[in-house]
Design an enzyme around this catalytic site. Structure first.
Site, PDB file in Angstrom:
ATOM      1  N   TRP A 188      50.709  77.569  34.968  1.00 27.94           N
ATOM      2  CA  TRP A 188      51.387  78.371  33.942  1.00 27.94           C
ATOM      3  C   TRP A 188      51.260  79.859  34.258  1.00 27.94           C
ATOM      4  CZ3 TRP A 188      49.664  82.207  30.675  1.00 27.94           C
ATOM      5  CH2 TRP A 188      50.534  82.593  29.651  1.00 27.94           C
ATOM      6  N   HIS A 189      50.079  80.220  34.781  1.00 30.69           N
ATOM      7  CA  HIS A 189      49.822  81.633  35.066  1.00 30.69           C
ATOM      8  C   HIS A 189      50.666  82.152  36.214  1.00 30.69           C
ATOM      9  CE1 HIS A 189      46.269  81.195  32.497  1.00 30.69           C
ATOM     10  NE2 HIS A 189      46.247  82.507  32.456  1.00 30.69           N
ATOM     11  N   GLY A 190      51.040  81.279  37.118  1.00 32.59           N
ATOM     12  CA  GLY A 190      51.836  81.763  38.234  1.00 32.59           C
ATOM     13  C   GLY A 190      52.383  80.631  39.061  1.00 32.59           C
ATOM     14  N   PHE A 201      53.399  87.008  33.725  1.00 29.86           N
ATOM     15  CA  PHE A 201      53.414  85.562  33.536  1.00 29.86           C
ATOM     16  C   PHE A 201      54.474  85.164  32.511  1.00 29.86           C
ATOM     17  CE2 PHE A 201      50.059  85.745  36.273  1.00 29.86           C
ATOM     18  CZ  PHE A 201      48.970  86.414  35.797  1.00 29.86           C
TER      19      PHE A 201
END
Lengths: 470, 359
Positions: A319-321, A470
């Protein structure tokens, strides 16, 4: 539109003025909705239709889930459809490039020239959209018949860019109130906003000077210098994100909304699991409620619990990257959590020990956890395996190089330590922030000093928030 | 209504109290003396004489401003001293007192740092005097050279510090229009030429470091926005940057250097220090410009010593990773001379003073 811009200041003042002269929950909802869409359009007008489209789809799916539930047909089809739409949008805009690059690398094909822009706040508002559908399906709230409210929930401007991710069942009841401006909300929210501003422009941005310099050329710096920069990044990302969250929370509170607490002194955590109960609380609780628990949580035996935990953290990393570095970061956090669950908790139960020994053990656990988390921030920052290994090698072999022990890393680190000690002493390890009582003269002096010192020590450099990417 | 007025008064009092507290605290962080501009002196401005200067924003240093308005502990007493003129790099307030290159040079000269150079000791200047002003770059220095030699007629050596060798045609042309000199604008006399209003305003600013810092922050924000706007405009426009005519540059620079040489018969040194970049592979890379070669050649042809610190900086980095710019409260490789940078400059200049020819 950044919270740190004059444009936002003017926008917000106009909004407050309109909120002041208008009355009624419905009117305020329209005003906030219009403001949210103006805010989003100012940031990136190209994807305004996407935001509206996702919200419209969620509204419809929510109504059909409710209708199906009335007819006792479950509504799962509509839940799956709605979540699929959300994940498809997220997949196309955020992960298509990642999948294409991976495919090209694996099959040794030329990388496609297609470049897809990431819509502003996509990761955050898609999660809010999913929260809405899931809460309606699980019966935590009724489906909303008003499209206006769904549009406002998903597009609410204080938190659309970088969170906090507010669950639907926490937000919708707040819409029913009349959001009249009150001195109490203005005071609380304003002070929270200022606290966030200080964390961002004085602490985080200044720490970024060291982090950017060392991470740009780690081969030049000594092991000690790199270690300082790693420590500085752990502080920077915390203060940057916590600062943004404070600003978002403060702005929302001024408007009469409670977005909840997003950080609770995360570096005071004594275990990986506790860290995720203190860091980006809105995201970790989202993953707990909508991924970990539906997967079975800890109800299906140890092996399944560990798997669920690992998968949840892996997804959190992604999700973060959209890169393997972020996936690895999530996986490593998952592994750390699993290891602690498997071996750490048991020992805590067995070793009652003396109070002194418990304190020593606690301090050791906090320090160890901080070290593990800080090391895991390295791939998060570099997004590059080669550079991560270089940094780790130079730290652990204590390689000579440029001596650069950034003074502000030490100062702000000491400040955080004092805050944590006070939290342990006076609030059982929880955040001790409280707004000042501005009816007192001394509080007014302190507030004015705080504002002046923020202006003096603000670092005037690149002010882009880390989590906005993000 | 009365309640609102009381509230406003209370907040105003709170703000005033906060300003007093923060201002007092700022004396530990930054002290800036009054800035007196002038048009007929060795430099375009001096500090308020006999005051203190301190900073902790970049590096950390605390200094005394002498009676002439420059940052020195003493003024020259005997003729034949070495006059070093430059910008904020030479002023060096970012390092501790005694660690600037002019101070180190003074130390070397007073200790008689000699071995085989013993027989040349008598030819060495006895004192190094620092005449620097923030933002005072080579074209302005050249333009004020006549005034410099008049204000300091007893200098035996003049060193001009520069971090650049590329200048516009306009800058070099303007440099030939020498400033006049008026001794009424010397540090010892200048205060008497200021109006009482200006003197009062200057003293108030000296007493309010908080205000100075806030003004500077506001200017930084303004410059940042202007830079961002300019960058966007440059990206939008398809203007091609006009390239300098190397022939014109060489001709104009030669005129300036000749003028300097004619104005001063003693030893004249240009102390050059390039910008550096710390590369990803760990090496230190100095900025290299075609103009530097031209500058160095023209200096040699006109009997001016061109002291290029580039190699010395690279050698220092090779030896112990010393970086010539940057501090523990900023970043390495950028900004003003670090202690290592000052040391390199001092050693280079000392070699020149001892050997006399820069080789």
């Amino acid at each position: 539109m950044s919270f740190l811009s004059i444009r936002f200041g003017i926008f917000f003042l106009i909004l407050l003025l309109i909120m002041k002269v208008t009355r009624g929950a419905k009117v305020h909802q329209w005003v906030l909705l219009a403001a949210s869409y103006v805010f989003y359009a100012a940031g990136d007008w190209r994807f305004l239709a996407l935001l509206a489209g996702v919200s419209l789809a969620m509204w419809q799916c929510g109504l059909r889930i409710a209708r199906a539930a009335e007819k006792e047909k479950g509504g799962k089809v509509w839940l799956v459809l709605g979540v699929s739409v959300d994940l498809l949008v997220l997949g196309v805009f955020k992960y298509a490039g990642f999948f294409a690059d991976t495919f090209s690398a694996v099959f040794r094909m030329p990388r496609p020239a297609l470049r897809i822009f990431l819509p502003l706040g996509l990761s955050f508002y898609i999660f809010q959209a999913i929260s809405y559908l899931a809460d309606v399906y699980m019966g935590k709230m009724k489906a909303e018949s008003s499209l206006r409210k769904v549009l406002l929930y998903i597009g609410f401007f204080p938190q659309i860019v970088s969170g906090p991710i507010v669950k639907a069942h926490d937000f919708f009841p707040q819409l029913e109130r009349d959001h009249e401006l009150t001195w109490e909300n203005l005071s609380w929210g304003g002070q929270r906003l200022l606290t966030g501003l200080f964390k961002k422009v004085v602490v985080a941005d200044r720490l970024g000077v060291c982090v950017d310099a060392v991470y740009a050329a780690p081969a030049a710096y000594s092991g000690l210098s790199i270690l300082t920069a790693v420590f500085a990044y752990a502080l920077q990302i915390y203060y940057d994100f916590a600062g943004y969250s404070d600003m978002a929370t403060g702005i929302a509170r001024i408007l009469g909304f409670d977005l909840g607490r997003n950080f609770n002194l995360p570096y005071l955590a004594a275990s990986p699991s506790e860290f995720w109960r203190r860091w980006h609380i809105s995201l970790s609780s989202w993953f707990r409620d909508y991924v970990y628990i539906p997967l079975g949580g800890n109800r299906k035996g140890k092996a399944r619990t560990y798997l669920n935990l690992f998968l949840t953290m892996l997804l959190s990393g992604l999700w973060h990257g959209a890169s393997w570095a972020f996936a690895a970061w999530g996986a490593l956090h998952g592994a750390a959590s699993v290891l602690h669950k498997a071996f750490g908790g048991k020992k805590e139960r067995e070793e009652a020990g003396s109070p002194v020994w418990k304190k020593v053990r606690y301090v050791f656990s906090v320090i160890l956890n901080f070290c593990v988390v800080s090391i895991l921030w390295i791939p998060f920052r570099t997004n590059d395996f080669g550079k991560t290994l270089l940094i780790l090698r130079r730290i652990f072999t204590w390689t000579p190089g440029i001596y650069y022990v950034y003074v502000y890393a030490l100062i702000f680190g000491a400040g955080l330590l004092v805050t944590e000690l006070a939290a342990v002493r006076y609030n059982r390890g929880n955040d001790i922030w409280r707004p000042l009582d501005l009816s007192r003269f001394s509080s007014r002096v302190i507030l004015c000093c705080f504002i002046l010192l923020t202006a003096v020590f603000a670092y005037i450099g690149d002010s882009a928030f880390i989590y906005a990417q993000f | 209504m009365g309640r609102w007025i009381r509230q406003a008064a209370s907040w105003a009092a709170a703000l005033f109290t906060a300003v007093c507290i923060c201002n007092a605290a700022m004396f530990l962080y930054e002290i800036q003396p009054g800035w007196i501009e002038r048009d007929k002196g060795a430099t375009l401005a001096i500090w308020d004489p006999d005051t203190e200067l301190a900073t902790a924003m970049e590096g950390r240093g605390r200094y005394h401003v002498d009676s002439k308005g420059y940052v020195n502990d003493h003024i020259p007493e005997e003729p034949g001293y070495c006059l070093v003129v430059g910008a904020s790099f030479t002023q060096g307030k970012e390092v501790e007192n005694g660690k600037r290159y002019t101070d180190l040079l003074n130390e070397m000269l007073s200790e008689g740092k000699v071995g085989k150079e013993q027989n040349t000791k008598s030819a060495l200047p006895s004192f190094v005097y620092n005449v620097s002003q923030e933002g005072y770059y080579f074209p302005d220095i050249a333009r004020g050279f006549y005034a410099l030699t008049r204000e300091f007629p007893d200098a035996g050596v003049i060193v001009i510090e520069t971090g650049k060798t590329a200048f516009s045609d306009r800058e070099l042309t303007d440099a030939l229009n020498q400033r006049d000199y008026d001794e009424k604008q010397n540090g010892e006399n200048i205060l008497t030429t200021l109006s009482s209003g200006k003197r009062f305003s200057m003293k108030i600013k000296e007493a309010l470091p908080l205000l100075n810092i806030l003004v500077r922050q506001a200017e930084t924000v303004k410059n940042k926005w202007a830079d961002e706007a300019e960058t966007m405009n440059n990206q939008r426009s398809n203007e091609k940057k006009t390239e300098k005519d190397p022939g014109t540059y060489s001709d104009k620079l030669e005129s300036v250097l000749q003028m300097l040489r004619e104005e001063f018969s003693g030893k004249l040194v240009i102390a050059y220090h390039p910008d550096v970049t710390i590369l990803e592979d760990g090496s230190l890379s100095p900025a290299r410009y075609a103009e530097t070669e031209v500058f160095a050649r023209l200096c040699r042809e006109n009997g001016i010593i061109f002291a290029d610190a580039t190699q010395a900086m690279l050698d220092a980095y090779e030896e112990d990773y010393s970086v010539p710019y940057g501090f523990m409260n900023t970043s390495m490789g950028k900004g003003h001379f670090s202690r290592a940078g000052h040391r390199v400059m001092a050693e280079e200049l000392y070699k020149i003073l001892v050997r006399g020819d820069g080789r």
